[in-house]
Design a protein around this motif. Sequence first.
Motif, short mmCIF file in Angstrom:
data_model
loop_
_atom_site.label_atom_id
_atom_site.label_comp_id
_atom_site.label_asym_id
_atom_site.label_seq_id
_atom_site.Cartn_x
_atom_site.Cartn_y
_atom_site.Cartn_z
N VAL A 1 0.83 -1.19 0.00
CA VAL A 1 0.00 0.00 0.00
C VAL A 1 0.87 1.25 0.00
CG1 VAL A 1 -1.65 1.36 1.32
CG2 VAL A 1 -1.98 -1.09 1.08
N ALA A 2 1.90 1.20 0.82
CA ALA A 2 2.79 2.35 0.90
C ALA A 2 3.36 2.68 -0.47
CB ALA A 2 3.92 2.06 1.87
N GLU A 3 3.68 1.64 -1.19
CA GLU A 3 4.32 1.85 -2.48
C GLU A 3 3.35 2.25 -3.58
OE1 GLU A 3 7.18 -0.81 -4.93
OE2 GLU A 3 7.31 -1.43 -2.83
N HIS A 4 2.18 1.66 -3.53
CA HIS A 4 1.29 1.84 -4.67
C HIS A 4 0.12 2.77 -4.46
CE1 HIS A 4 3.13 -1.23 -7.26
NE2 HIS A 4 3.52 -1.72 -6.11
N HIS A 5 -0.23 2.98 -3.23
CA HIS A 5 -1.39 3.83 -3.03
C HIS A 5 -1.03 5.10 -2.28
CE1 HIS A 5 -3.86 0.58 -4.50
NE2 HIS A 5 -3.24 -0.23 -3.68
N SER A 6 0.23 5.33 -2.18
CA SER A 6 0.73 6.53 -1.53
C SER A 6 0.02 6.91 -0.24
CB SER A 6 0.67 7.71 -2.49
OG SER A 6 -0.59 7.82 -3.08
N LEU A 7 0.78 6.98 0.80
CA LEU A 7 0.25 7.38 2.08
C LEU A 7 0.68 8.83 2.34
CD1 LEU A 7 1.22 4.18 4.11
CD2 LEU A 7 -1.06 4.83 3.31
N THR A 8 -0.17 9.56 2.94
CA THR A 8 0.20 10.93 3.27
C THR A 8 1.02 10.92 4.56
OG1 THR A 8 -1.72 11.30 4.65
CG2 THR A 8 -1.96 11.74 2.30
N LYS A 9 1.62 12.04 4.81
CA LYS A 9 2.40 12.15 6.04
C LYS A 9 1.49 11.85 7.24
CE LYS A 9 5.00 15.53 5.15
NZ LYS A 9 5.64 16.86 4.96
N LYS A 10 0.30 12.33 7.10
CA LYS A 10 -0.68 12.13 8.17
C LYS A 10 -0.98 10.65 8.36
CE LYS A 10 -5.22 13.95 9.56
NZ LYS A 10 -6.26 13.19 8.85
N ASP A 11 -1.17 9.98 7.26
CA ASP A 11 -1.44 8.54 7.33
C ASP A 11 -0.34 7.83 8.09
OD1 ASP A 11 -3.78 8.62 5.82
OD2 ASP A 11 -2.71 8.42 3.92
N ILE A 12 0.87 8.17 7.69
CA ILE A 12 2.01 7.51 8.31
C ILE A 12 2.06 7.80 9.81
CG2 ILE A 12 4.52 7.35 8.33
CD1 ILE A 12 4.45 7.94 5.34
N ALA A 13 1.83 9.04 10.12
CA ALA A 13 1.83 9.42 11.54
C ALA A 13 0.77 8.63 12.30
CB ALA A 13 1.58 10.91 11.67
N GLU A 14 -0.38 8.54 11.71
CA GLU A 14 -1.47 7.82 12.38
C GLU A 14 -1.14 6.34 12.57
OE1 GLU A 14 -5.06 10.60 10.57
OE2 GLU A 14 -5.21 8.40 10.45
N LEU A 15 -0.53 5.81 11.55
CA LEU A 15 -0.18 4.39 11.66
C LEU A 15 0.85 4.18 12.76
CD1 LEU A 15 -0.16 3.34 7.91
CD2 LEU A 15 -1.54 2.34 9.74
N LYS A 16 1.82 5.08 12.80
CA LYS A 16 2.83 4.97 13.85
C LYS A 16 2.17 5.06 15.22
CE LYS A 16 6.87 6.78 11.40
NZ LYS A 16 7.76 7.96 11.27
N ALA A 17 1.30 6.03 15.35
CA ALA A 17 0.60 6.20 16.62
C ALA A 17 -0.15 4.93 16.97
CB ALA A 17 -0.35 7.38 16.52
N LEU A 18 -0.78 4.41 15.96
CA LEU A 18 -1.55 3.17 16.16
C LEU A 18 -0.65 2.07 16.68
CD1 LEU A 18 -4.29 1.86 15.71
CD2 LEU A 18 -3.57 1.30 13.40
N LEU A 19 0.49 1.94 16.08
CA LEU A 19 1.41 0.87 16.48
C LEU A 19 1.90 1.07 17.91
CD1 LEU A 19 3.46 0.35 13.21
CD2 LEU A 19 1.74 -1.16 14.19
N GLU A 20 2.00 2.33 18.28
CA GLU A 20 2.46 2.61 19.64
C GLU A 20 1.51 2.01 20.67
OE1 GLU A 20 5.20 3.70 20.59
OE2 GLU A 20 5.95 4.31 18.62
N GLN A 21 0.24 2.15 20.37
CA GLN A 21 -0.74 1.71 21.36
C GLN A 21 -0.88 0.20 21.47
OE1 GLN A 21 -3.76 4.96 19.41
NE2 GLN A 21 -4.59 3.33 20.69
N ILE A 22 -0.50 -0.46 20.39
CA ILE A 22 -0.74 -1.90 20.36
C ILE A 22 0.10 -2.63 21.38
CG2 ILE A 22 -0.56 -3.98 18.97
CD1 ILE A 22 -1.10 -2.28 16.53
N LYS A 23 -0.57 -3.49 22.10
CA LYS A 23 0.16 -4.32 23.06
C LYS A 23 0.44 -5.66 22.36
CE LYS A 23 -4.44 -5.18 24.45
NZ LYS A 23 -4.68 -4.59 23.13
N PRO A 24 1.72 -6.01 22.32
CA PRO A 24 2.10 -7.25 21.66
C PRO A 24 1.31 -8.41 22.22
CG PRO A 24 4.05 -6.02 22.30
CD PRO A 24 2.89 -5.32 22.91
N ASN A 25 0.90 -9.28 21.35
CA ASN A 25 0.07 -10.39 21.79
C ASN A 25 0.81 -11.71 21.89
OD1 ASN A 25 -2.72 -8.97 21.52
ND2 ASN A 25 -3.11 -11.06 22.14
N SER A 26 2.09 -11.66 21.85
CA SER A 26 2.83 -12.91 22.00
C SER A 26 4.32 -12.66 21.93
CB SER A 26 2.43 -13.91 20.93
OG SER A 26 2.66 -13.38 19.64
#
Lengths: 138, 138
Positions: free
Chosen positions: B113-138
């Motif tokens: 998706v990153a390569e072909h559908h272009s993510l905006t800076k905002k998208d990337i920021a949001e995804l990073k934020a999202l990953l921050e919150q995730i608690k590893p499940n294993s």
Amino acid sequence: MSKKHVQKPAPKPQASVAITEAEWDIMELLWEKSPRTSQEIVSLLEEGRGWKRATVVTLLARLTAKGALNTEPQGNRFLYTPAVERSACVAEETRSFLDRIFGGALQPLVAHVAEHHSLTKKDIAELKALLEQIKPNS
Amino acid sequence: MSKKHVQKPAPKPQASVAITEAEWDIMELLWEKSPRTSQEIVSLLEEGRGWKRATVVTLLARLTAKGALNTEPQGNRFLYTPAVERSACVAEETRSFLDRIFGGALQPLVAHVAEHHSLTKKDIAELKALLEQIKPNS
DNA sequence: CGAAACTGACTACATTTGTAAACATGAGCA
DNA sequence: TGCTCATGTTTACAAATGTAGTCAGTTTCG
């Protein structure tokens, strides 16, 4: 080979063809390595999928008919090569999937996966690393 | 309403039913708000999709038959409610999609998706934020 | 009460998809 | 040269899917 082996030219040069689930297996093999003979593909899928030769050959024909494969005559047979790029097909599938289920956005998907399919610490790290490398496209 | 309106009970209580593309539209409406009458759904989809009443009703019947919807009689009609959770269906679709196209992993999808559908800076920021919150499940 | 409107059930039908048998033809071997 | 084998073509067929017409009860309004 007189009047046989004269399959109609692919309707649409390459563009974006819809690959069905079963056909996908064949495409993967050819994307991985091509050209290949039907024989090769048949034996790979007889094992891997338990498909009969006829089945594989039918799928090859359908893929050729819809312009997903190119064929080059070689003796009394064909050499098959993808006529569409994997990334294009993947893009197509991804687009339609994201649209259908997640309103076209990536975040909800990632969120969903995070919640329901559990990501390991490693997964998360990799994703973060991945995001670091991405250059914003707008 | 004597012998009519006696649809067979859903084969499988809830489990994971396969929702087709057209059916998905109906489910979305019901996930968003339920119960609803067929009338409501019909008018929404007549506009939104250009479907005829008969089409919508057929889909409602199919969904009910496969246990994706519950119906509660109300006068001479039914009130329709989802019998499966949206997140379960999404999980199903996601799983099968990831398996089919990306070998089951999330990273390749994000990369694609990153390569072909272009993510905006905002998208990337949001995804990073999202990953921050995730608690590893294993 | 009778007719119109509404609702779900049943029937229909073309297309797509998975799966494959049967067939014809050309190629290679005996 | 004749036969067998490999290979693509044709035909088949059931299940799934999209799309919808028609029918038979019910309800409701005049």
